[in-house]
Scaffold this motif. Structure first.
Motif, PDB file in Angstrom:
ATOM      1  N   ILE A 148     -58.372  64.145  19.505  1.00  0.00           N
ATOM      2  CA  ILE A 148     -57.080  65.223  19.044  1.00  0.00           C
ATOM      3  C   ILE A 148     -57.228  64.998  17.200  1.00  0.00           C
ATOM      4  CG2 ILE A 148     -55.265  64.551  21.232  1.00  0.00           C
ATOM      5  CD1 ILE A 148     -54.855  62.145  19.098  1.00  0.00           C
ATOM      6  N   TYR A 149     -56.111  66.096  16.893  1.00  0.00           N
ATOM      7  CA  TYR A 149     -56.050  65.812  15.153  1.00  0.00           C
ATOM      8  C   TYR A 149     -55.564  64.940  14.890  1.00  0.00           C
ATOM      9  CZ  TYR A 149     -55.199  67.678  10.568  1.00  0.00           C
ATOM     10  OH  TYR A 149     -55.539  67.709   9.341  1.00  0.00           O
ATOM     11  N   GLU A 150     -56.038  64.538  14.175  1.00  0.00           N
ATOM     12  CA  GLU A 150     -55.244  62.960  13.335  1.00  0.00           C
ATOM     13  C   GLU A 150     -55.061  63.476  11.691  1.00  0.00           C
ATOM     14  OE1 GLU A 150     -56.345  59.235  15.740  1.00  0.00           O
ATOM     15  OE2 GLU A 150     -58.232  59.989  14.434  1.00  0.00           O
ATOM     16  N   THR A 151     -53.617  62.962  11.386  1.00  0.00           N
ATOM     17  CA  THR A 151     -53.724  63.240  10.691  1.00  0.00           C
ATOM     18  C   THR A 151     -55.109  62.779   8.821  1.00  0.00           C
ATOM     19  OG1 THR A 151     -51.058  62.632  10.263  1.00  0.00           O
ATOM     20  CG2 THR A 151     -51.937  62.627   8.215  1.00  0.00           C
ATOM     21  N   GLY A 152     -55.413  63.171   8.479  1.00  0.00           N
ATOM     22  CA  GLY A 152     -55.565  62.421   7.436  1.00  0.00           C
ATOM     23  C   GLY A 152     -57.521  63.842   7.614  1.00  0.00           C
TER      24      GLY A 152
END
Length: 75
Positions: A2-6
């Motif tokens: 999953i995409y994570e902040t940063g």
């Protein structure tokens, strides 16, 4: 994955336009009997019937052979 902040988002361009993707380090990927550890992969949008794509960078680095007559991947 999953995409994570940063996570930095890249863009791939081709004949059909462009598609966004990001990269992740996976602990391990198994291709046939071969196991590749700590590998960076690109994560993006694929058609629903695709489970993933193997890039030529991975195939060459790990000396895979593509037999186009039998459609087999060998080490």
């Amino acid at each position: 994955m999953i995409y994570e902040t940063g996570d930095f988002i890249y863009e791939a361009y081709g004949i059909g336009g462009s598609v966004p993707f990001y990269t992740k380090i996976m602990d391990r990927v198994e291709i046939g009997k071969r196991s590749i550890e700590n590998i960076e992969i690109d994560v993006g949008i694929l058609p629903k019937d695709h489970k993933g794509l193997l890039g030529l960078d991975i195939l060459k680095q790990h000396s895979f052979i593509i037999d186009l007559k039998t459609l087999e991947l060998r080490t």
